[in-house]
Every structure is written in C-alpha cells, then in structure tokens.
Design a protein around this motif. Structure first.
Motif, PDB file in Angstrom:
ATOM      1  N   ARG A 340       0.835  -1.209   0.000  1.00 26.43           N
ATOM      2  CA  ARG A 340       0.000   0.000   0.000  1.00 26.43           C
ATOM      3  C   ARG A 340       0.867   1.256   0.000  1.00 26.43           C
ATOM      4  NH1 ARG A 340      -4.410  -0.090   4.554  1.00 26.43           N
ATOM      5  NH2 ARG A 340      -5.147   1.680   3.315  1.00 26.43           N
ATOM      6  N   ILE A 341       1.963   1.196   0.758  1.00 29.39           N
ATOM      7  CA  ILE A 341       2.873   2.341   0.825  1.00 29.39           C
ATOM      8  C   ILE A 341       3.478   2.616  -0.543  1.00 29.39           C
ATOM      9  CG2 ILE A 341       5.087   3.139   1.773  1.00 29.39           C
ATOM     10  CD1 ILE A 341       4.282   1.534   4.366  1.00 29.39           C
ATOM     11  N   TYR A 342       3.922   1.564  -1.224  1.00 25.61           N
ATOM     12  CA  TYR A 342       4.535   1.750  -2.541  1.00 25.61           C
ATOM     13  C   TYR A 342       3.494   2.203  -3.577  1.00 25.61           C
ATOM     14  CZ  TYR A 342       9.257   0.367  -1.455  1.00 25.61           C
ATOM     15  OH  TYR A 342      10.540   0.358  -0.963  1.00 25.61           O
ATOM     16  N   GLU A 343       2.252   1.858  -3.329  1.00 28.32           N
ATOM     17  CA  GLU A 343       1.184   2.270  -4.249  1.00 28.32           C
ATOM     18  C   GLU A 343       0.975   3.785  -4.207  1.00 28.32           C
ATOM     19  OE1 GLU A 343      -3.528   1.308  -4.640  1.00 28.32           O
ATOM     20  OE2 GLU A 343      -2.258  -0.313  -3.919  1.00 28.32           O
ATOM     21  N   VAL A 344       1.033   4.380  -2.997  1.00 28.96           N
ATOM     22  CA  VAL A 344       0.783   5.830  -2.881  1.00 28.96           C
ATOM     23  C   VAL A 344       2.073   6.654  -2.884  1.00 28.96           C
ATOM     24  CG1 VAL A 344      -1.416   5.545  -1.697  1.00 28.96           C
ATOM     25  CG2 VAL A 344       0.663   5.749  -0.348  1.00 28.96           C
ATOM     26  N   GLY A 345       3.197   6.042  -2.493  1.00 28.96           N
ATOM     27  CA  GLY A 345       4.478   6.762  -2.528  1.00 28.96           C
ATOM     28  C   GLY A 345       4.807   7.541  -1.268  1.00 28.96           C
ATOM     29  N   TYR A 346       3.997   7.393  -0.219  1.00 28.01           N
ATOM     30  CA  TYR A 346       4.301   8.078   1.042  1.00 28.01           C
ATOM     31  C   TYR A 346       3.716   7.283   2.200  1.00 28.01           C
ATOM     32  CZ  TYR A 346      -0.491   9.803   0.321  1.00 28.01           C
ATOM     33  OH  TYR A 346      -1.842   9.873   0.090  1.00 28.01           O
ATOM     34  N   ASP A 416      14.230   4.054   1.038  1.00 29.26           N
ATOM     35  CA  ASP A 416      13.935   4.206  -0.397  1.00 29.26           C
ATOM     36  C   ASP A 416      13.706   5.671  -0.754  1.00 29.26           C
ATOM     37  OD1 ASP A 416      12.868   4.163  -3.008  1.00 29.26           O
ATOM     38  OD2 ASP A 416      11.957   2.192  -2.669  1.00 29.26           O
ATOM     39  N   PRO A 417      14.501   6.234  -1.676  1.00 32.82           N
ATOM     40  CA  PRO A 417      14.321   7.648  -2.050  1.00 32.82           C
ATOM     41  C   PRO A 417      12.997   7.924  -2.749  1.00 32.82           C
ATOM     42  CG  PRO A 417      15.950   6.566  -3.472  1.00 32.82           C
ATOM     43  CD  PRO A 417      15.640   5.611  -2.384  1.00 32.82           C
ATOM     44  N   ALA A 418      12.286   6.887  -3.179  1.00 29.27           N
ATOM     45  CA  ALA A 418      11.009   7.090  -3.864  1.00 29.27           C
ATOM     46  C   ALA A 418       9.829   7.156  -2.904  1.00 29.27           C
ATOM     47  CB  ALA A 418      10.779   5.957  -4.872  1.00 29.27           C
ATOM     48  N   ILE A 419      10.068   6.832  -1.631  1.00 25.70           N
ATOM     49  CA  ILE A 419       8.968   6.845  -0.652  1.00 25.70           C
ATOM     50  C   ILE A 419       9.203   7.975   0.349  1.00 25.70           C
ATOM     51  CG2 ILE A 419       7.734   5.543   1.127  1.00 25.70           C
ATOM     52  CD1 ILE A 419       7.414   4.381  -1.665  1.00 25.70           C
ATOM     53  N   LEU A 420       8.218   8.879   0.460  1.00 29.21           N
ATOM     54  CA  LEU A 420       8.315   9.990   1.409  1.00 29.21           C
ATOM     55  C   LEU A 420       7.861   9.513   2.789  1.00 29.21           C
ATOM     56  CD1 LEU A 420       8.775  13.079   1.833  1.00 29.21           C
ATOM     57  CD2 LEU A 420       6.337  13.376   1.384  1.00 29.21           C
TER      58      LEU A 420
END
Length: 932
Positions: A340-346, A416-420
């Motif tokens: 779910r986290i990777y789906e929204v990015g934060y 991961d630099p892609a996840i805030l």
C-alpha cells in the motif's frame, strides 16, 4: 412552562463563538463551490459540543444564542466615535455570518438579535428578567462588559477555559464587585470600543478611586479631595467625558424585545433539519457525529470535483475509529502494508520507545498510516509482564514479529528515495532508526510545517495541533504508563492498549500532513520550510549523535572551586547584613533587605513574603553592594547545580560524551533551543561561566575548533535599518563598540577607556533587544536616569534605528507578523495588547527580524556544512547561537577553518545580498574555552 424558580437560562454570546471559530481554524472552503465555511464549521462544532456537554444538574431549561444585528446602535447616536477604530470584518467572514444564524436554527436553539441594540443589551435584559423571576442565568461569554450583570443568580462561563466567573472572579478582574464595574470602566475607558474614559487612568487606578470614594458620582463631586494633582485635574477637566463613557458602557436592561424567556425553552433538534443543513454545508465528520447521537444514518455527501485551485483536503471528514486500527503480527500482514505504501508513494511513520532520550531509548514498535482512518501498529518488544519486580518476566508478549525480521522488511522502504516518510518531530524517529543502522530519507515533518506557518501563535506538539486543526483530542499516554514510582515504559503496556494509542499517532500525523502541505504555499512559507527547516533535521540528528567529550575531573574541580567562592561571598553578605542568615532563602533575604535595612522597592506576594527575584535585586544592585553580592552568589550557585554538578549525570555511559538535543521549533525567531542538557545557556559574560567550557574537551589526537560570527546581529541591524555610520565602520574593520562610544560620548578613539567601551557595547546589544532604561541600568548597575540618558543619546546619533523600530511595529500591527530577510514569518498575536504585555510584544517584534535573520544565516551554514567538510577528518558537534564547534584531527585545523569559514561567511548568498559583509572568528584548542 413559565420561567421561574428552579429554571436555568443559558445565554450564548454568538459573536464570541463566531470570532473564536474564525481565528482558531485555518481557512476552509466548500468543495462544491469554493464558498468560505471555516467559521461556520467551527461554530457548528462548538454548538454541538455545547449541546452534548450540557447535561446533569446544571443543564439549561431555556437557552438562546444572542447576536449583534448591525454595527449602528443607540450608542453611536450618543457618541459618533463609538467603536470607530474597529477593523473592518474580514472579507471571507462576511458571507458566513448569516449562515451562523441558520446553523443556530438548525440546532433548534432560539436565535435572537435586535436592530439598534447590541447583543450585550439583549443578554442584560434577559439576565435581569431571569433573576427577577427567581431562576438562574449563565452567560456563556468572557466579555468583560457583561461582568456588570454577575451576582444574585447570574454567572458567566468562559467556555474556552471552562471557567466560571462569579462575583469574586469579577473582583479579580476589576478590583471591584459587579455593581461598581460600570464606574471603573467609565474611568478606564476602552480602546477596543473607543470609549474615551479619563486620560491616563487604567483599571487599577480606577478601582482604587472607586473603592475610596464609594461610586463614580461621589468621586466626581469630591474630585477636589484627590491628593495627586495630575489625577485630580484629569477628573475635574474630563468629568463630562467620564459621564458619557459611563452611559456607553452601561448595558440597557430594558431592551424592547418582542419575546419572553418562556419562548426560549430547550428543544430537541429536528434531525432532518439539522442533518440537512450540515449536509448542505458538506460537513462530513460533524454530520456523522450528529447522526450517531440522533440515531440516524448520516447523509451521503457526494465528492465534488476539485476546484481549479485545490483547497486543503477535508481530513477531518473521516472519523477516528480506534477499533479499525490493525495490529501487524506477521510478515504477510506487513507486506500488505508495504504494498500500500509503494502504491501511494508516502507513509506516516511513528515509533514507540522505552524513553525520550534517543541515545538510550530502545525501539518497542512502529506505526504506519497511508490513509486517514487507516493505520497499523507493529509491536516488536512488548513484554509479557507489566511488572518490574523480582518476579516480573522479561519474556516477550505473544503476537509480535521477530525484531530482525520486521526491520529487514521495513528498512528498504524507510531508506527508499522514492517513498516519502512523514513524521511529527521526525528527528526523534530518525535517530531511533539510526541507532539501528537505518537512514530514513526523504522526510516531511508536520511539526516543522506548523512552525513555518504558525511560529509565535501556538505550540507545535502533535496533541495541540490535532486539537486545534483536526478537532480531535488524541489518546493520552499517562493512563498507559502511569506516574511516579509506579510508572512503566511503553514495552510494558499491553498490546490491546498500545495498538490504538500508537496507530492513532500515525493517523493524526498523516491527516496533519494532508492539511498542512498545501497550506505552505498559500502561507508563502514553502521556501522557508524547504530550505531552512526540513534540511536541518538530518544535520542536527548527526550532531546530536556525535556528542561532545566531557572531562569529569575538570567538572569536579570546578564544583569545589565554586563552593569555596560561594562560601566567601556568603561571609561578605553576612557582614554587610550584620547577621548570619540563609542566603538561599528568598524569605530571609527579603526580611534583611526591606525590614532590617529599610531599602526601597520591597513588595510582598500573596503569601506575605517579599519578592527577591532577579529583577528586584538587579534594581537594588545599581546602588547597594549586598544585592550585588547576592546576585553573584546566585550565579555561582546556578553554575554549580546546573552545570558542574548536573553535567556529570548527562554523560552517556556508552560514549563517554554529552549528547544535547536541539529543538528546531522551540523559538519563534528560528533560533535553536538546546535541552538535556542545555548547552546554549552557559553564561559567557562572567569569568566563572566562561570556565565551564574548559570541561568540554577533544579526545586524544584531536582538537576543538570554534567558528563564531562576529557581531552578526549588529551587522544585520546596520543593513536592515540602513545605518550608514555602522555600515562604514564595519567596512573599515573598526572596533564597533569603541566607534559607538566615540560617536555617543564624543571621546576620541585613542582616549577610549574600557568602561566607556563596555557601556557602548551594552547599549549596542541592548538596543537590538529593545532594552529599556530600567534594563540597561540593571545590566550596567548604574542609576536609571543615567542609563536612559545613554539610550536617548544613542537614538540621536543613529536616528535610522528609531525609524526601523517604528516601521517594524507599524508593520506588525497592520499584518500580525514580521519577517526575516529570508522570508521566515514570525507571528505577533499580542502586538495590540495593553499594559506590560504591549511593551514586551513590541520589543519582540522589533528584535525578531534581526535575531531571526541571524538564525536563518547560521541554519543555512549548518545545512551546507556536511558537504563542505565531507573530505576532512572533522565533525560538527555543537551550535550555540552564532557559533559552531567542530572536532578535527590535529593537522587538519587550517583546512577545516578555511572550508567552514567560506560556508559561514557566504551563507546569506545568493538569496540575500547584505550591505555589510559577514565575518567569522576562529579559534583552536584542546578544550572549548581555549578554542573560543
């Protein structure tokens, strides 16, 4: 029913509710059409809380909300300047006023107003009628004008403080009982309502006069008897103005209302009408709360398409339901959350630990949230038993993931630099993970977002922000941990209690982020947050984890030396007093100073003891040696207890170092605060204070390097206030304090004495802080008249400073904030206050752009520093206002100084071009004192 004995009337001051709602909440617009509804939302929430909270013996039998009908009343006919200086109503509030009347009707509460009269007059009329009928009346307001009504069954309730105001409460406010409040107000006037009163007479003086003469008429008739000439003349010359003021503040208890109290009987709300209104306003959360109370289905409110300029999301629309929070106990469940986290990015992240000290606290569990109302808690090290006694168990409670397995799954996402990663005070959580070898990045921090927008308005802790901006009070920690000797750490909290508490933190943090993130741009502080707040978090975390080495032996020797010096001062004090007494006892000291020695300025507190605070002693020290010696004794006592003794307890057992903690959002101006221990308040004016730094040392093979901005605030003042004489002196490299002394006292530079220079230095720095003649007299221990003369002369020689001060105060009064050169906004909510608070607020507003700009400069330097010294064997350890302290291998000092100086002296570029170049002094030593 006919209102009478046993009945209870509640009268709500509608305007107070509206303005409280408008100012307490951020701007809010209706999604469907963009109409402003923030004040209506707050007003409805307050009404709902009022309705739900008024049960039991004090519940009302009759109730009404009373409003002002218009701005023109009979008082304007009496005096055309009445309320003439009131600011115009904010444009976005105007269309909401009629909706608050509709809202009141929707709650089925009587809503009353009358053309030509103020709400206070209607309230007065109804309160008097209730009293005459033998019933009770509670006025829900904190308006001082209504205090004249209190007594004989009429009381006031300050709903914001939940405080009842009775006759004694009125006396506390005015110094007289309710029947004489009008007389005091007539004398004191009211600048808010433009009631003229008697010039120069405030509430305290007015109360003294009324208590002495009995009432206003007697006072005016016998004004010739007043002993003080100026006061006597004021009352004689302004008698008619005072009588007019009495007419203006006296409430009309015979307002021609066209209804009776019987018409105000409490009625249950009509569910269809109330839910229909809330639905029309698109108040999702409140609709659900009200529907639940009424036993109805909440109306469906369709999502409107986002307007062209997206407003803050309605994060409060989703109710807080603790039963929906999930306990994650295995890898499969955690992987669902990671997907779910990777789906929204934060993701909002929060940690639960065994303590507040990040260097010693252990991780107990992790909370995550990606959507309002949906959050989880991953317990890791909760114990099977709560007990710490001999028979307590250290076994882990069942239902938890293995610690290493959980971290193995979480670490890639956290790094991961892609996840805030979103946190509330992310520096704390980042350090907890750093202790486990995890570098959390990139981050957002809701505490710092609030700080960037709201500095000076309120605190930025999560609970306070949740209550203020989400209308939700989070679960408290104290019932879980207990208090005193029976308190436990979070790993002893049962998981069924830990999950709702911990998961809620992540949920609240996510909602605050969704609310604040779009507001940064509207508040014009995005650049401040992105360049001065957020990038500082990892820099400070690294410094705090590095810590600084402390020599316990040096501290111990200093403690003994301070104790001996204190004993010598005590002997001097006893000799001057003519007897022995406990110097550390304020009560005994007061008796010596004011009873035995008969010194002036003694004031007794409520307990009947003399006040001997620093301000009192500093005043006395300008003329009396005993007070000077006591101040010196107290300073040594504080140094001993706060530093040489207490610092030894702060040494970390594993590192042998002291690890302070910096608060980014501590001071409104942007200055950092330091705690546990506070290393920013070590006194440097006294020799003993400076010696404390000798205990901070470099390890074998290394040295300490201190780089300190030279008079940065004076340089910024010269630039901001355009003081040519100061700018030229800085450009020439003059001794600025000697130059100021020469300018002020007409003393040639070659004839300058240390004392004259010292006086000029005190004034230079004092003016930046808006120092008064009193304050300067205390600092220099000279008579007040002489100190005020110094300040007056200073402004004559540097008129630009006075212009800057006046312009800054005017800007603050007009806009409600001041700004640094880098755009940091410091709110000034008390700038329009009266009394002593007014002077403090004005001084703070004048100082804030200067101190704040200096704070911004050093923040910018600190943020750039890690990259600048990355190739050097050096570590940045401490920041103390204008100074940075480094630890560096011997032989690399010069390279470090060159690199750090380059960063610090150009930290303002390219955003701000200063007319005066910043310069940095550097020092090297085996300890901090030597380096400084």
């Amino acid at each position: 029913m006919t209102f009478g004995k046993g009945h209870h009337l509640h009268l709500i001051d509608g305007s107070a509710f509206i303005f409280r709602a408008y100012h307490a909440l951020p701007p809010l617009t209706r999604k469907s059409d963009g109409m402003p509804i923030g004040a209506v939302a707050g007003f409805c929430n307050m009404l709902h809380r009022y309705v739900e909270g008024n049960t039991g013996p004090n519940a009302p039998t009759h109730v009404a909300v009373i409003f002002d009908k218009g701005s023109h009343t009979f008082r304007n006919d009496m005096y055309d300047q009445y309320k003439a200086n009131r600011e115009a109503m904010p444009e976005d509030l105007r269309p909401q006023i009629p909706l608050t009347r509709t809202a009141t009707a929707a709650f089925n509460i009587a809503c009353k107003e009358l053309e030509g009269y103020e709400a206070d007059d209607i309230i007065a009329t109804l309160a008097v009628q209730a009293r005459a009928s033998g019933g009770r009346c509670t006025i829900i307001s904190s308006d001082k004008d209504l205090m004249q009504l209190v007594g004989d069954g009429v009381e006031m309730l300050d709903a914001m403080k939940n405080k009842t105001i009775d006759r004694d409460g009125v006396f506390e406010k005015f110094g007289v009982y309710p029947e004489r409040v009008v007389d005091v107000q007539a004398l004191a006037g009211d600048s808010v309502d433009n009631v003229p009163g008697a010039p120069g007479i405030g509430i305290k003086t007015a109360a003294l006069l009324i208590n002495e003469f009995g009432d206003l008429d007697a006072l005016l008739e016998r004004a010739e008897e007043i002993k003080q000439p100026k006061r006597r003349q004021t009352l004689i010359d302004h008698a008619e103005q005072i009588r007019l003021s009495r007419s203006l503040v006296l409430l009309d208890e015979n307002t021609p209302i066209d209804f009776t109290i019987d018409d105000l009987e409490v009625r249950d709300p009509d569910a269809d009408q109330l839910l229909g209104f809330l639905s029309e306003m698109e108040f999702r959360t409140l609709s659900k709360r009200v529907a639940e109370v009424l036993g109805r289905e909440a109306p469906a409110i369709p999502d409107a398409p986002a307007p062209a300029v997206a407003d803050a999301p309605q994060v409060a629309d989703v109710p807080f339901d603790h039963s929906k929070y999930e306990q994650v106990s295995d890898a499969e469940a955690l992987r669902v959350w990671l997907d779910r986290i990777y789906e929204v990015g934060y993701v909002a992240v929060d940690t639960e630990t065994t303590g507040l000290n990040e260097m010693t606290a252990e991780l107990v569990g992790v909370s995550l949230s990606v959507e309002p109302g949906q959050a989880c808690y991953i317990p890791l090290t909760h114990k099977a038993s709560r007990s710490d006694d001999l028979f307590g168990s250290d076994d882990l409670a069942p239902g938890q993931m293995p610690f290493e397995e959980a971290l193995q799954l979480l670490t890639p996402m956290l790094e991961d630099p892609a996840i805030l990663k979103i946190g509330q005070n992310m520096k704390y959580d980042g350090k907890i993970f750093a202790q486990l070898g995890i570098t959390v990045a990139p981050i957002d921090d809701t505490m710092l977002m609030s700080y960037a927008m709201h500095a000076g308005l309120h605190g930025h802790g999560m609970d306070a922000l949740s209550e203020r901006y989400l209308g939700h009070t989070p679960l408290p920690i104290k019932p879980l941990l207990g208090s005193g000797k029976s308190a436990v750490t979070f790993d002893k909290v049962p998981m069924e209690d830990a999950v709702p508490y911990a998961a809620e933190d992540a949920d609240v943090t996510l909602r605050l982020w969704q609310l604040f993130k779009p507001q940064l741009h509207r508040a014009e502080v995005t650049k401040v947050y992105e360049t001065l707040e957020r990038p500082l978090v990892p820099v400070l975390a690294q410094m705090e984890r590095a810590g600084i080495l402390v020599d316990r032996d040096t501290l111990s020797r200093m403690s003994n030396a301070f104790a001996q010096k204190m004993a010598g001062l005590e002997a001097d004090i006893h000799e001057l007093a003519g007897e022995t007494f406990n110097v550390g006892s304020p009560a005994q000291l007061g008796e010596i100073l004011f009873d035995k020695m008969g010194l002036q300025g003694g004031k007794k507190g409520k307990a009947g003891k003399y006040s001997t605070g620093a301000d009192v002693l500093e005043d006395l020290a300008t003329e009396h040696d005993l007070a000077r010696r006591v101040l010196d004794w107290r300073q040594l006592s504080k140094l001993k207890s706060t530093y040489t003794d207490a610092l030894q307890d702060h040494v970390n057992a594993d590192t042998g170092r002291v690890h302070t903690c910096y608060s980014i959002a501590g001071a409104a101006t942007g200055r950092l605060a330091s705690t546990d221990p506070n290393l920013q308040n070590i006194p440097i004016r006294s020799e003993e204070g400076r010696r404390i730094r000798e205990a901070f040392v470099a390890p074998e093979g290394k040295v300490l390097v201190a780089l300190d901005y030279s008079q940065i605030e004076l340089r910024i003042l010269a630039h901001i206030a355009q003081i040519d004489a100061l700018k030229e002196a800085f450009q020439r490299g003059d001794d600025i304090h000697a130059m100021t002394a020469s300018e002020m006292f007409d003393v040639p530079m070659d004839q300058m004495t240390p004392e004259i220079r010292r006086n000029a230095k005190a004034i230079n720095f004092g003016v930046i802080y808006g120092i008064s003649g009193f304050g300067l007299a205390r600092n220099l221990r000279i008579p007040r008249a002489e100190a005020q003369g110094f300040i007056d002369r200073y402004f004559e020689r540097f008129p630009g400073i006075r212009t800057y001060m006046d312009d800054t105060k005017a800007f603050a009064k007009e806009h409600g904030y001041v700004q640094t050169l880098f755009g940091r906004r410091i709110n000034t909510p008390n700038i329009g206050a009266k009394g002593p608070q007014a002077g403090f607020a004005a001084r703070a507003a004048i100082n804030a752009p200067i101190q704040g700009t200096a704070a911004d400069v050093i923040r910018r330097a600190m943020i750039r520093m890690p990259a600048a010294i990355a190739d050097l064997p050096a570590t940045m350890l401490l920041q103390v206002h204008d100074e940075l302290l480094f630890e560096v291998e011997k032989g690399a000092e010069d390279a470090l100084i060159a690199a750090a100086r380059e960063v610090m002296e150009n930290a303002n570029d390219p955003v701000v071009k200063l007319d005066v170049k910043l310069t940095v002094d550097a020092g090297v030593g085996a300890d901090w004192a030597e380096a400084h």
